[in-house]
Design a protein around this motif. Structure first.
Motif, short mmCIF file in Angstrom:
data_model
loop_
_atom_site.label_atom_id
_atom_site.label_comp_id
_atom_site.label_asym_id
_atom_site.label_seq_id
_atom_site.Cartn_x
_atom_site.Cartn_y
_atom_site.Cartn_z
N ARG A 1 -8.77 -10.38 4.93
CA ARG A 1 -8.56 -9.76 6.25
C ARG A 1 -7.26 -8.96 6.25
NH1 ARG A 1 -9.89 -14.95 7.96
NH2 ARG A 1 -7.78 -15.33 8.76
N ALA A 2 -6.21 -9.54 5.68
CA ALA A 2 -4.91 -8.86 5.67
C ALA A 2 -4.99 -7.57 4.86
CB ALA A 2 -3.84 -9.79 5.10
N ALA A 3 -5.66 -7.61 3.73
CA ALA A 3 -5.79 -6.41 2.89
C ALA A 3 -6.57 -5.32 3.61
CB ALA A 3 -6.46 -6.77 1.57
N SER A 4 -7.64 -5.71 4.28
CA SER A 4 -8.44 -4.74 5.02
C SER A 4 -7.61 -4.07 6.11
CB SER A 4 -9.66 -5.43 5.63
OG SER A 4 -10.43 -4.52 6.39
N LEU A 5 -6.83 -4.86 6.84
CA LEU A 5 -6.00 -4.31 7.91
C LEU A 5 -4.90 -3.41 7.35
CD1 LEU A 5 -5.74 -7.52 10.11
CD2 LEU A 5 -6.85 -5.36 10.76
N ALA A 6 -4.48 -3.67 6.11
CA ALA A 6 -3.43 -2.86 5.49
C ALA A 6 -3.98 -1.63 4.79
CB ALA A 6 -2.65 -3.71 4.49
N GLY A 7 -5.32 -1.49 4.75
CA GLY A 7 -5.92 -0.33 4.10
C GLY A 7 -6.01 -0.45 2.60
N LEU A 8 -6.08 -1.68 2.11
CA LEU A 8 -6.20 -1.92 0.66
C LEU A 8 -7.62 -2.35 0.32
CD1 LEU A 8 -2.86 -3.86 0.16
CD2 LEU A 8 -3.43 -1.69 -0.93
N ALA A 9 -8.19 -1.73 -0.70
CA ALA A 9 -9.52 -2.11 -1.14
C ALA A 9 -9.45 -3.34 -2.02
CB ALA A 9 -10.17 -0.96 -1.93
N ALA B 1 -11.37 -5.70 -4.76
CA ALA B 1 -12.44 -5.66 -5.74
C ALA B 1 -13.51 -6.70 -5.43
CB ALA B 1 -11.89 -5.92 -7.14
N GLY B 2 -14.76 -6.28 -5.47
CA GLY B 2 -15.86 -7.22 -5.26
C GLY B 2 -16.00 -7.72 -3.85
N ASN B 3 -15.38 -7.04 -2.90
CA ASN B 3 -15.44 -7.46 -1.52
C ASN B 3 -16.13 -6.38 -0.70
OD1 ASN B 3 -15.05 -8.37 1.07
ND2 ASN B 3 -12.83 -8.12 1.08
N ALA B 4 -17.35 -6.69 -0.24
CA ALA B 4 -18.14 -5.70 0.48
C ALA B 4 -17.50 -5.24 1.76
CB ALA B 4 -19.54 -6.26 0.77
N ASP B 5 -16.59 -6.06 2.31
CA ASP B 5 -15.96 -5.71 3.58
C ASP B 5 -14.67 -4.95 3.41
OD1 ASP B 5 -17.95 -7.04 5.01
OD2 ASP B 5 -16.93 -8.96 4.81
N SER B 6 -14.29 -4.65 2.15
CA SER B 6 -13.02 -3.96 1.93
C SER B 6 -13.14 -2.50 2.33
CB SER B 6 -12.61 -4.06 0.45
OG SER B 6 -13.52 -3.36 -0.36
N VAL B 7 -12.00 -1.89 2.57
CA VAL B 7 -11.97 -0.48 2.92
C VAL B 7 -11.17 0.26 1.88
CG1 VAL B 7 -12.16 -0.92 5.40
CG2 VAL B 7 -9.92 -0.80 4.36
N SER B 8 -11.41 1.53 1.77
CA SER B 8 -10.67 2.32 0.80
C SER B 8 -9.22 2.45 1.22
CB SER B 8 -11.30 3.72 0.67
OG SER B 8 -12.62 3.61 0.20
N LYS B 9 -8.38 2.49 0.19
CA LYS B 9 -6.96 2.65 0.46
C LYS B 9 -6.71 4.05 1.06
CE LYS B 9 -2.55 2.64 -1.94
NZ LYS B 9 -1.90 2.50 -3.23
N GLY B 10 -6.03 4.06 2.19
CA GLY B 10 -5.78 5.33 2.86
C GLY B 10 -4.31 5.70 2.86
N ALA C 1 0.83 -1.21 0.00
CA ALA C 1 0.00 0.00 0.00
C ALA C 1 0.86 1.25 0.00
CB ALA C 1 -0.93 -0.01 1.21
N ASP C 2 1.89 1.27 0.84
CA ASP C 2 2.76 2.44 0.93
C ASP C 2 3.54 2.67 -0.37
OD1 ASP C 2 1.92 2.90 3.50
OD2 ASP C 2 3.68 2.00 4.45
N ALA C 3 3.82 1.57 -1.09
CA ALA C 3 4.53 1.69 -2.37
C ALA C 3 3.60 2.02 -3.52
CB ALA C 3 5.28 0.39 -2.67
N GLY C 4 2.29 2.07 -3.24
CA GLY C 4 1.33 2.43 -4.27
C GLY C 4 0.88 1.28 -5.14
N TYR C 5 1.15 0.04 -4.70
CA TYR C 5 0.73 -1.13 -5.49
C TYR C 5 -0.66 -1.56 -5.04
CZ TYR C 5 0.67 -5.68 -7.75
OH TYR C 5 0.34 -6.76 -8.54
#
Length: 306
Positions: free
Chosen positions: A287-295, A297-306, A255-259
């Motif tokens: 779960r790992a992506a959500s905790l890292a702030g990565l959205a 695709a197609g996952n209602a539980d995802s969060v926007s990248k911050g 996420a920090d590298a913009g990938y």
């Protein structure tokens, strides 16, 4: 972010079974293994893998690959090719196949180290500078052919090769067009050889960071001793949540590298049955992506990248 599975890690499934299972579990895509392999009495990751498309006759298989992938609603994260950069005929074939399928990118293997026995081969004894220079020369040709076909050739960070680290891969590709060559950053392989702190390594790759593979590994103490009586350690593949690599930390670095593109799983652990393993891996990655702030695709539980 999208998640796919590399079919080297699904040896028990036929191609149809692989797309059916992975689609039902909610994966976004698939990365087909393409290579001629040895037969085996039981399906294995590297021999007798049922989810592998043979390189021999690949062109005739392309309609079937396209049909079953599309019918399952899956995308290609790329192709998992094994053509080596010094085999120009096979490289051109996999680049052309990648273009025809619309798979965008394909792994093109670099040369192994001179002392490597990977794949059962005999060591060449050639020095690293010789092998690196030869690989660079071949990859200049690969880059031109990838551009011709409108696709991207990928260098995988892999132990036992001239590009075990991000630093070596960046040096290999520097000056070539990042639209047509790139790097697969691989968490599990780097735990065995080539480890560099993920964020600066990803930043170093810059425009050449094209794809990500995720698996995990651990080091275990064997009962052997070296000639001086020292301890002997060996690496082994581990479940995603049980290896040395911390996937949440790794995703934060991405996420920090913009990938925020494809992450392909190739889990070579065998502690859990295949269907349970792939389904569990997808839940873990979400779960790992959500905790890292990565959205995702197609996952209602995802969060926007911050």
């Amino acid at each position: 972010m999208k998640f796919s599975v590399f079919t080297a890690s699904t040896p028990e499934w036929t191609p149809q079974e692989a797309v059916t299972e992975l689609s039902a579990q909610g994966w976004h895509g698939i990365e087909w293994r393409v290579t001629d392999q040895a037969d085996a009495p039981e399906p294995g990751f590297w021999a007798g893998n049922k989810a592998t498309w043979p390189l021999t006759g690949l062109e005739e298989s392309l309609p079937d690959i396209a049909r079953i992938t599309a019918d399952a609603g899956l995308e290609y994260s790329g192709l998992g090719g094994y053509a080596r950069c010094d085999n120009h005929d096979d490289v051109d074939r996999v680049l052309a196949a990648t273009a025809e399928l619309g798979a965008r990118q394909v792994c093109v293997n670099v040369l192994p180290l001179g002392n490597s026995t990977m794949g059962g081969q005999e060591p060449t004894g050639l020095s690293y500078p010789e092998l690196f220079a030869a690989t660079r020369e071949h990859y200049e040709w690969v880059s031109s052919r990838a551009a011709h076909h409108g696709v991207k050739a990928l260098v995988e960070l892999h132990h036992g090769t001239v590009t075990a680290s991000a630093s070596s891969a960046r040096r290999l590709l520097d000056g070539l067009d990042p639209q047509h060559v790139g790097v697969i950053h691989d968490l599990g392989n780097l735990l065995i050889e080539g480890w560099e702190s993920p964020l600066p390594a990803l930043q170093l790759l810059g425009p050449y960071l094209a794809h990500v593979h995720v698996k995990n590994a651990r080091w275990v103490l064997t009962d052997q001793r070296d000639p001086a009586g020292g301890a002997v350690w060996a690496s082994e593949w581990a479940p995603l949540e049980a290896g040395i690599g911390n996937v949440v930390t790794y995703f934060k670095a991405l996420a920090d590298a913009g990938y925020d593109d494809w992450v392909t799983v190739e889990d070579f652990s065998t502690e859990v049955p295949l269907a349970e393993r792939t389904a569990g891996n997808l839940d873990f990655l979400r779960r790992a992506a959500s905790l890292a702030g990565l959205a995702v695709a197609g996952n209602a539980d995802s969060v926007s990248k911050g």
